[in-house]
Write a protein that holds these residues in place. Structure first.
Motif, PDB file in Angstrom:
ATOM      1  N   ARG A  92       0.843  -1.200   0.000  1.00  0.00           N
ATOM      2  CA  ARG A  92       0.000   0.000   0.000  1.00  0.00           C
ATOM      3  C   ARG A  92       0.880   1.254   0.000  1.00  0.00           C
ATOM      4  O   ARG A  92       0.601   2.221  -0.713  1.00  0.00           O
ATOM      5  CB  ARG A  92      -0.943  -0.014   1.208  1.00  0.00           C
ATOM      6  N   ALA A  93       1.947   1.235   0.794  1.00  0.00           N
ATOM      7  CA  ALA A  93       2.882   2.370   0.830  1.00  0.00           C
ATOM      8  C   ALA A  93       3.543   2.570  -0.530  1.00  0.00           C
ATOM      9  O   ALA A  93       3.679   3.696  -1.012  1.00  0.00           O
ATOM     10  CB  ALA A  93       3.935   2.149   1.916  1.00  0.00           C
ATOM     11  N   VAL A  94       3.943   1.471  -1.168  1.00  0.00           N
ATOM     12  CA  VAL A  94       4.587   1.552  -2.487  1.00  0.00           C
ATOM     13  C   VAL A  94       3.641   2.161  -3.519  1.00  0.00           C
ATOM     14  O   VAL A  94       4.024   3.030  -4.309  1.00  0.00           O
ATOM     15  CB  VAL A  94       5.080   0.151  -2.931  1.00  0.00           C
ATOM     16  N   SER A  95       2.400   1.736  -3.479  1.00  0.00           N
ATOM     17  CA  SER A  95       1.399   2.282  -4.402  1.00  0.00           C
ATOM     18  C   SER A  95       1.215   3.785  -4.191  1.00  0.00           C
ATOM     19  O   SER A  95       1.163   4.567  -5.149  1.00  0.00           O
ATOM     20  CB  SER A  95       0.074   1.536  -4.200  1.00  0.00           C
ATOM     21  N   LEU A  96       1.153   4.209  -2.929  1.00  0.00           N
ATOM     22  CA  LEU A  96       1.022   5.635  -2.616  1.00  0.00           C
ATOM     23  C   LEU A  96       2.265   6.410  -3.054  1.00  0.00           C
ATOM     24  O   LEU A  96       2.158   7.510  -3.605  1.00  0.00           O
ATOM     25  CB  LEU A  96       0.809   5.824  -1.110  1.00  0.00           C
ATOM     26  N   ASN A 108      12.605  11.141 -11.869  1.00  0.00           N
ATOM     27  CA  ASN A 108      13.843  10.381 -11.634  1.00  0.00           C
ATOM     28  C   ASN A 108      13.692   9.405 -10.468  1.00  0.00           C
ATOM     29  O   ASN A 108      14.614   9.159  -9.700  1.00  0.00           O
ATOM     30  CB  ASN A 108      15.012  11.340 -11.359  1.00  0.00           C
ATOM     31  N   VAL A 109      12.483   8.822 -10.346  1.00  0.00           N
ATOM     32  CA  VAL A 109      12.160   7.969  -9.201  1.00  0.00           C
ATOM     33  C   VAL A 109      11.611   6.634  -9.682  1.00  0.00           C
ATOM     34  O   VAL A 109      10.814   6.584 -10.626  1.00  0.00           O
ATOM     35  CB  VAL A 109      11.082   8.660  -8.321  1.00  0.00           C
ATOM     36  N   GLU A 110      12.044   5.536  -9.022  1.00  0.00           N
ATOM     37  CA  GLU A 110      11.355   4.258  -9.178  1.00  0.00           C
ATOM     38  C   GLU A 110      11.015   3.750  -7.787  1.00  0.00           C
ATOM     39  O   GLU A 110      11.773   3.969  -6.828  1.00  0.00           O
ATOM     40  CB  GLU A 110      12.195   3.235  -9.961  1.00  0.00           C
ATOM     41  N   VAL A 111       9.864   3.100  -7.653  1.00  0.00           N
ATOM     42  CA  VAL A 111       9.390   2.623  -6.352  1.00  0.00           C
ATOM     43  C   VAL A 111       9.121   1.131  -6.468  1.00  0.00           C
ATOM     44  O   VAL A 111       8.387   0.695  -7.357  1.00  0.00           O
ATOM     45  CB  VAL A 111       8.111   3.362  -5.909  1.00  0.00           C
ATOM     46  N   LEU A 112       9.718   0.353  -5.562  1.00  0.00           N
ATOM     47  CA  LEU A 112       9.644  -1.104  -5.644  1.00  0.00           C
ATOM     48  C   LEU A 112       9.205  -1.722  -4.320  1.00  0.00           C
ATOM     49  O   LEU A 112       9.579  -1.226  -3.252  1.00  0.00           O
ATOM     50  CB  LEU A 112      11.025  -1.685  -5.996  1.00  0.00           C
TER      51      LEU A 112
END
Length: 198
Positions: A92-96, A108-112
């Motif tokens: 849920r945090a990653v999705s947000l 310039n961001v990727e979230v995994l």
């Protein structure tokens, strides 16, 4: 017992909200939700880390336990020629965080999704930032410190915020055992900012 934010899929019913917060002179907007850390406002420790962290413009940055993204997104605004990777075990945090990166125009961001460093093995970073998940327990927190060492380039730095009553003395000892040099950059309201240099 209700689960807490350090879980892969929080069971708490969704209750989204949005707020604006100024960090390093820039106003950022954040979507938050139930089941994520410090959902109503950015916590004091994260703000203190953000105020102190030194991010060069070309840095490759890793934000460990990114939550909905305040630390990583501020870093992205500083590393204008660099790249920021944000990781969290909480889906849920990653999705947000992904939504918030888009909301604030951070290209310039990727979230995994990543359990500690499972999602970024073999990568290398100049800076690791963490407001570690204390409620996950000391073993996880200390793994963030020790396993992060191997992901840092030579001369790379890990920046940590931790509260005295939540294990700052043992965190400092573990960092000193692992890194070449550890500097206490700031201390305020019981929170310590450590800069550990490889």
């Amino acid at each position: 017992m209700a689960d807490h934010y350090y879980t892969n899929q929080p069971g708490a019913a969704h209750d989204e909200q949005q707020f604006t917060f100024e960090l390093r002179g820039k106003e950022l907007r954040f979507w938050t939700d139930a089941g994520v850390f410090s959902r109503d406002r950015i916590d004091f420790g994260s703000v203190l880390l953000i105020e102190n962290m030194d991010i060069p413009s070309h840095a490759r940055v890793l934000d460990v336990g990114c939550g909905y993204g305040p630390i990583g997104l501020t870093a992205a605004g500083l590393a204008t020629e660099g790249q920021v990777t944000m990781i969290d075990v909480n889906e849920r945090a990653v999705s947000l965080a992904r939504r918030n990166a888009e909301l604030n125009g951070a290209g310039n961001v990727e979230v995994l999704v990543s359990d500690v460093y499972s999602g970024v093995q073999g990568k290398q970073y100049d800076i690791i930032l963490t407001n570690p998940p204390i409620r996950a327990g000391k073993e996880i927190v200390h793994r963030i410190f020790t396993e992060g060492y191997g992901l840092l380039a030579e001369g790379g730095e890990m920046w940590v915020v931790i509260q005295k009553k939540q294990g700052a003395p043992s965190a400092l000892k573990k960092l000193q055992e692992t890194y070449q040099e550890v500097i206490e950059v700031d201390r305020k309201k019981g929170y310590h900012i450590f800069r550990a240099i490889k």
